[in-house]
Design an enzyme around this catalytic site. Structure first.
Site, PDB file in Angstrom:
ATOM      1  N   SER A 128       1.040 -10.839   0.607  1.00 33.36           N
ATOM      2  CA  SER A 128      -0.187 -10.466  -0.090  1.00 33.36           C
ATOM      3  C   SER A 128       0.015  -9.381  -1.139  1.00 33.36           C
ATOM      4  O   SER A 128       0.798  -9.535  -2.057  1.00 33.36           O
ATOM      5  CB  SER A 128      -1.235 -10.065   0.944  1.00 33.36           C
ATOM      6  OG  SER A 128      -2.449  -9.843   0.306  1.00 33.36           O
ATOM      7  N   HIS A 129      -0.631  -8.251  -0.920  1.00 35.16           N
ATOM      8  CA  HIS A 129      -0.637  -7.168  -1.894  1.00 35.16           C
ATOM      9  C   HIS A 129       0.549  -6.217  -1.702  1.00 35.16           C
ATOM     10  O   HIS A 129       0.686  -5.251  -2.431  1.00 35.16           O
ATOM     11  CB  HIS A 129      -1.938  -6.384  -1.746  1.00 35.16           C
ATOM     12  CG  HIS A 129      -2.149  -5.945  -0.331  1.00 35.16           C
ATOM     13  ND1 HIS A 129      -2.436  -6.835   0.668  1.00 35.16           N
ATOM     14  CD2 HIS A 129      -2.066  -4.745   0.262  1.00 35.16           C
ATOM     15  CE1 HIS A 129      -2.521  -6.208   1.823  1.00 35.16           C
ATOM     16  NE2 HIS A 129      -2.300  -4.924   1.608  1.00 35.16           N
TER      17      HIS A 129
ATOM     18  N   ASP B 226      -4.419 -10.128  -6.597  1.00 35.09           N
ATOM     19  CA  ASP B 226      -3.239  -9.575  -5.911  1.00 35.09           C
ATOM     20  C   ASP B 226      -2.074 -10.561  -5.852  1.00 35.09           C
ATOM     21  O   ASP B 226      -2.115 -11.623  -6.474  1.00 35.09           O
ATOM     22  CB  ASP B 226      -3.630  -9.131  -4.503  1.00 35.09           C
ATOM     23  CG  ASP B 226      -3.909 -10.310  -3.590  1.00 35.09           C
ATOM     24  OD1 ASP B 226      -4.377 -11.349  -4.101  1.00 35.09           O
ATOM     25  OD2 ASP B 226      -3.645 -10.215  -2.385  1.00 35.09           O
TER      26      ASP B 226
ATOM     27  N   ASP C 171      -5.669 -13.940  -3.406  1.00 36.24           N
ATOM     28  CA  ASP C 171      -6.919 -14.009  -2.649  1.00 36.24           C
ATOM     29  C   ASP C 171      -7.802 -12.772  -2.840  1.00 36.24           C
ATOM     30  O   ASP C 171      -8.985 -12.809  -2.542  1.00 36.24           O
ATOM     31  CB  ASP C 171      -6.680 -14.309  -1.155  1.00 36.24           C
ATOM     32  CG  ASP C 171      -5.767 -13.303  -0.473  1.00 36.24           C
ATOM     33  OD1 ASP C 171      -5.313 -12.355  -1.141  1.00 36.24           O
ATOM     34  OD2 ASP C 171      -5.501 -13.482   0.734  1.00 36.24           O
ATOM     35  N   ARG C 172      -7.226 -11.682  -3.331  1.00 34.44           N
ATOM     36  CA  ARG C 172      -8.061 -10.484  -3.564  1.00 34.44           C
ATOM     37  C   ARG C 172      -8.498 -10.401  -5.021  1.00 34.44           C
ATOM     38  O   ARG C 172      -7.864 -10.988  -5.899  1.00 34.44           O
ATOM     39  CB  ARG C 172      -7.255  -9.213  -3.261  1.00 34.44           C
ATOM     40  CG  ARG C 172      -6.832  -9.103  -1.838  1.00 34.44           C
ATOM     41  CD  ARG C 172      -6.132  -7.792  -1.594  1.00 34.44           C
ATOM     42  NE  ARG C 172      -5.847  -7.673  -0.174  1.00 34.44           N
ATOM     43  CZ  ARG C 172      -5.726  -6.535   0.480  1.00 34.44           C
ATOM     44  NH1 ARG C 172      -5.835  -5.392  -0.158  1.00 34.44           N
ATOM     45  NH2 ARG C 172      -5.475  -6.511   1.773  1.00 34.44           N
TER      46      ARG C 172
ATOM     47  N   LYS D 123     -10.149 -16.071   1.319  1.00 37.08           N
ATOM     48  CA  LYS D 123     -10.787 -15.346   0.230  1.00 37.08           C
ATOM     49  C   LYS D 123     -10.149 -15.808  -1.064  1.00 37.08           C
ATOM     50  O   LYS D 123      -9.038 -16.340  -1.062  1.00 37.08           O
ATOM     51  CB  LYS D 123     -10.707 -13.844   0.430  1.00 37.08           C
ATOM     52  CG  LYS D 123      -9.356 -13.267   0.664  1.00 37.08           C
ATOM     53  CD  LYS D 123      -9.565 -11.809   1.051  1.00 37.08           C
ATOM     54  CE  LYS D 123      -8.287 -11.033   1.046  1.00 37.08           C
ATOM     55  NZ  LYS D 123      -7.635 -11.059   2.365  1.00 37.08           N
TER      56      LYS D 123
HETATM   57  C1  G16 Z   1      -5.685  -9.326   4.904  1.00 35.43           C
HETATM   58  C2  G16 Z   1      -6.792 -10.052   5.618  1.00 35.43           C
HETATM   59  C3  G16 Z   1      -8.115  -9.417   5.318  1.00 35.43           C
HETATM   60  C4  G16 Z   1      -8.079  -7.932   5.623  1.00 35.43           C
HETATM   61  C5  G16 Z   1      -6.936  -7.286   4.873  1.00 35.43           C
HETATM   62  C6  G16 Z   1      -6.761  -5.835   5.244  1.00 35.43           C
HETATM   63  O1  G16 Z   1      -5.816  -9.506   3.534  1.00 35.43           O
HETATM   64  O2  G16 Z   1      -6.825 -11.413   5.266  1.00 35.43           O
HETATM   65  O3  G16 Z   1      -9.083 -10.062   6.060  1.00 35.43           O
HETATM   66  O4  G16 Z   1      -9.285  -7.325   5.280  1.00 35.43           O
HETATM   67  O5  G16 Z   1      -5.738  -7.950   5.192  1.00 35.43           O
HETATM   68  O6  G16 Z   1      -6.428  -5.763   6.585  1.00 35.43           O
HETATM   69  P1  G16 Z   1      -5.955  -4.408   7.231  1.00 35.43           P
HETATM   70  O7  G16 Z   1      -7.081  -3.450   6.998  1.00 35.43           O
HETATM   71  O8  G16 Z   1      -5.721  -4.756   8.657  1.00 35.43           O
HETATM   72  O9  G16 Z   1      -4.714  -3.967   6.488  1.00 35.43           O
HETATM   73  P2  G16 Z   1      -4.558  -9.844   2.627  1.00 35.43           P
HETATM   74  O10 G16 Z   1      -5.089  -9.892   1.243  1.00 35.43           O
HETATM   75  O11 G16 Z   1      -3.587  -8.720   2.860  1.00 35.43           O
HETATM   76  O12 G16 Z   1      -4.064 -11.150   3.139  1.00 35.43           O
END
Ligand code: G16
Length: 545
Positions: free
Chosen positions: A114-115, A279, A283-284, A378
């Site tokens: 992800s990010h 990101d 998805d963000r 997302k």
């Molecule tokens: C993931 C999850 C999200 C969550 C985010 C942050 O996003 O899919 O639902 O809100 O992590 O999670 P945490 O607060 O546990 O770090 P992504 O974009 O990283 O896949």
């Protein structure tokens, strides 16, 4: 026929998926058999994958291509009938969800952290999405983990790396492989939801200007196709749109700190009317106006309140949902619309059952995630298109749209403070210590603030009855203010502590106060109750949103 080989391996004890799949340093994934064990554990947890059809692709980060070749060989050896692979190994998370649903596949692997930063010293990740296109629910991820703890071998076969650079169809062993365009189907889906003629008109408006930052990550090719080819935005609207294995050395997290290129443009004199970023895996989203930041919790509420202006939602919304730490701005919209607003734990997987049951149309999280029932992830570009749609339909600036919303619903003043790479023992101690004191905090008064409820959030899924406990500590105040403390489930170094602050402001003259100033009493109280700064020896958060 290519010989299937059983390769001896050993169990790993650290493969429990977190908030969103398994995320570790690249070096961890490069250990012999590490990725293979997780993939085999997934196949086993699914009860075998003979004759199944899956998709695979990723965000283009370092180790993406090597991992894809490993998965393709293992998929063939495990009897998968067909695998669809994004060309060049590219497939954004929402596009993966779209593909799984559109072609009625049995699931898919998404390769992304992800990010989190990429490159040889950065992070890698893998997660499995199920046949609804959404992240595997906890019961499946837990099964994967249990399998991984006792796995001593996996199946693969000898096959040279396949060419992923061109659309093509061929076989590996008995498995059909289709290398496909990762962008087209997703762009078509967007064209079904949004009135592209309306958006193209906006792009031609001499008073409109737009800047989209893909942060050297996966949405570059998607942005090119949708904004430039289909909506005729000038190419100069796009920033950092070529995916790079190390994301240009950056941190592909669309927030005010890490999307520095975009922030510089949007907070300058003569800034564009609208700016957005997404990101690593697409998805963000972050949405900005001319010298104006839209908080993600406000963004989802504003999209929901104005959804009737968007082609795909003009017949009304079934319901709304937000993760627990996300501000309650969305609840006010749901009340106004007379529909449900569900409060789920952090993690997109928790929206899946509600979406599948037709109980909700739009959902979002404070962590820059927003989406709807068009996919089960997302969706960063979807959110950007929503905002373009609102700008085109309302003919107002981003700032004015947000202000109009606050004047009608009140403002849920909101901020998240992240403390990254904290010593894991200290971080757990801070959370455990507050948790022990929760029962005594109810009724306590701190100046004008009185705690009405203090608990550790748990969620009973209304569809399948599953219970998820320990999802974050909540201090809920009599005046609707909230302080939330939880440990992130996505970091890979030490622990990340997140503190969330929220206060409801109904006084119209106070709406534009700086969030940190307005929230100062809550921020001070959180320190008083947790000694977080003191115990972590930090003078300030790593990131403030
Ligand atoms: C993931 C999850 C999200 C969550 C985010 C942050 O996003 O899919 O639902 O809100 O992590 O999670 P945490 O607060 O546990 O770090 P992504 O974009 O990283 O896949």
């Amino acid at each position: 026929m290519t010989q299937i080989k059983t390769i001896a391996s050993k169990p790993f004890s650290d493969q429990r998926p977190g908030t969103s799949g398994l995320r570790k340093k690249v070096l961890v994934f490069q250990q012999p058999h590490y990725l293979e064990n997780f993939v085999q554990a997934t196949f086993n947890a699914l009860g075998g994958v003979k004759d199944k059809q899956i998709a695979v692709g990723g965000d283009g980060r370092f180790y993406n291509l090597e991992a894809l070749q490993i998965i393709i060989r293992m998929a063939a050896a495990n009897g998968i009938k067909k695998i669809m692979v994004g060309r060049n190994g590219i497939l954004s998370t929402p596009a993966a969800s779209c593909i799984i649903r559109k072609y009625k596949l049995d699931g898919g692997f998404i390769l992304s952290a992800s990010h989190n930063p990429g490159g040889p010293d950065g992070d890698f990740g893998i997660k499995f999405n199920t046949t609804n296109g959404g992240p595997a629910p906890e019961k499946v991820t837990e099964k994967i983990y249990q399998e991984s703890l006792s796995l001593t071998s996996y199946l693969s076969l000898d096959n040279p790396d396949i060419d992923l650079d061109h659309n093509a169809a061929f076989t590996v062993g008995d498995m059909q492989v289709e290398v496909f365009d990762p962008v087209g189907d997703y762009a078509d889906l967007m064209a079904e939801i949004f009135d592209f003629d309306l958006l193209a008109e906006l792009m031609q408006d001499p008073n409109f200007s737009f800047c989209f930052d893909a942060m050297h990550a996966v949405t570059g090719p998607y942005a090119d196709e949708i904004f430039v080819n289909r909506l005729k935005a000038p190419l100069s609207s796009l920033l950092n749109c070529t995916p790079k294995p190390d994301f240009g050395g950056g941190h592909p997290d669309p927030n005010l700190k890490y999307a520095a290129d975009l922030v510089k443009i949007m907070f300058a004199d003569k800034a564009p009317v609208f700016g957005a970023a997404s990101d690593g895996d697409g998805d963000r989203n972050m949405v900005l106006g001319d010298n104006f930041f839209v908080n993600p919790s406000d963004s989802v509420a504003i999209i929901a309140a104005n959804a009737h202006l968007i082609k795909g939602y003009k017949n009304g919304l079934k319901g709304l949902a937000r993760s627990m730490p996300t501000s309650c701005a969305l609840d006010a919209v749901a009340e106004d619309l007379g529909i449900d607003c569900f409060e789920t734990p952090t993690g997109w997987k928790f929206f899946g059952n509600l979406l599948d049951a037709g109980r909700l149309s739009i959902c979002g999280e404070e962590s820059f995630g927003t989406s709807s029932d068009h996919v089960r992830e997302k969706d960063g570009l979807w959110a950007v298109l929503c905002w373009l749609n609102l700008l085109a339909a309302k003919k107002m600036s981003v700032r004015d749209i947000v202000n109009e919303h606050w004047q009608k619903f009140g403002r849920n003043v909101y901020s998240r403070h992240d403390y990254e790479e904290v010593d894991s023992d200290i971080a757990h101690e801070i959370v455990d210590d507050l948790k022990k004191r929760l029962s005594k905090l109810k009724g306590c008064k701190f100046g004008p603030l009185e705690i009405a409820q203090a608990d550790d959030f748990s969620y009973l899924d209304p569809i399948d009855g599953s219970l998820s406990e320990n999802q974050g500590l909540r201090l809920l105040f009599k005046d609707s203010s909230r302080i939330i403390l939880r440990l992130s489930g996505t970091g890979t170094s030490g622990a990340t502590l997140r503190l969330y602050f929220e206060k409801v402001e109904k006084e119209s003259t106070q709406m534009n106060l700086d969030a940190q100033t307005a929230l100062a009493p809550l921020i001070e109280l959180a320190e008083k109750l947790t000694s977080l700064k003191k115990l972590t020896s930090r003078s300030e958060p790593t990131v403030i949103t």
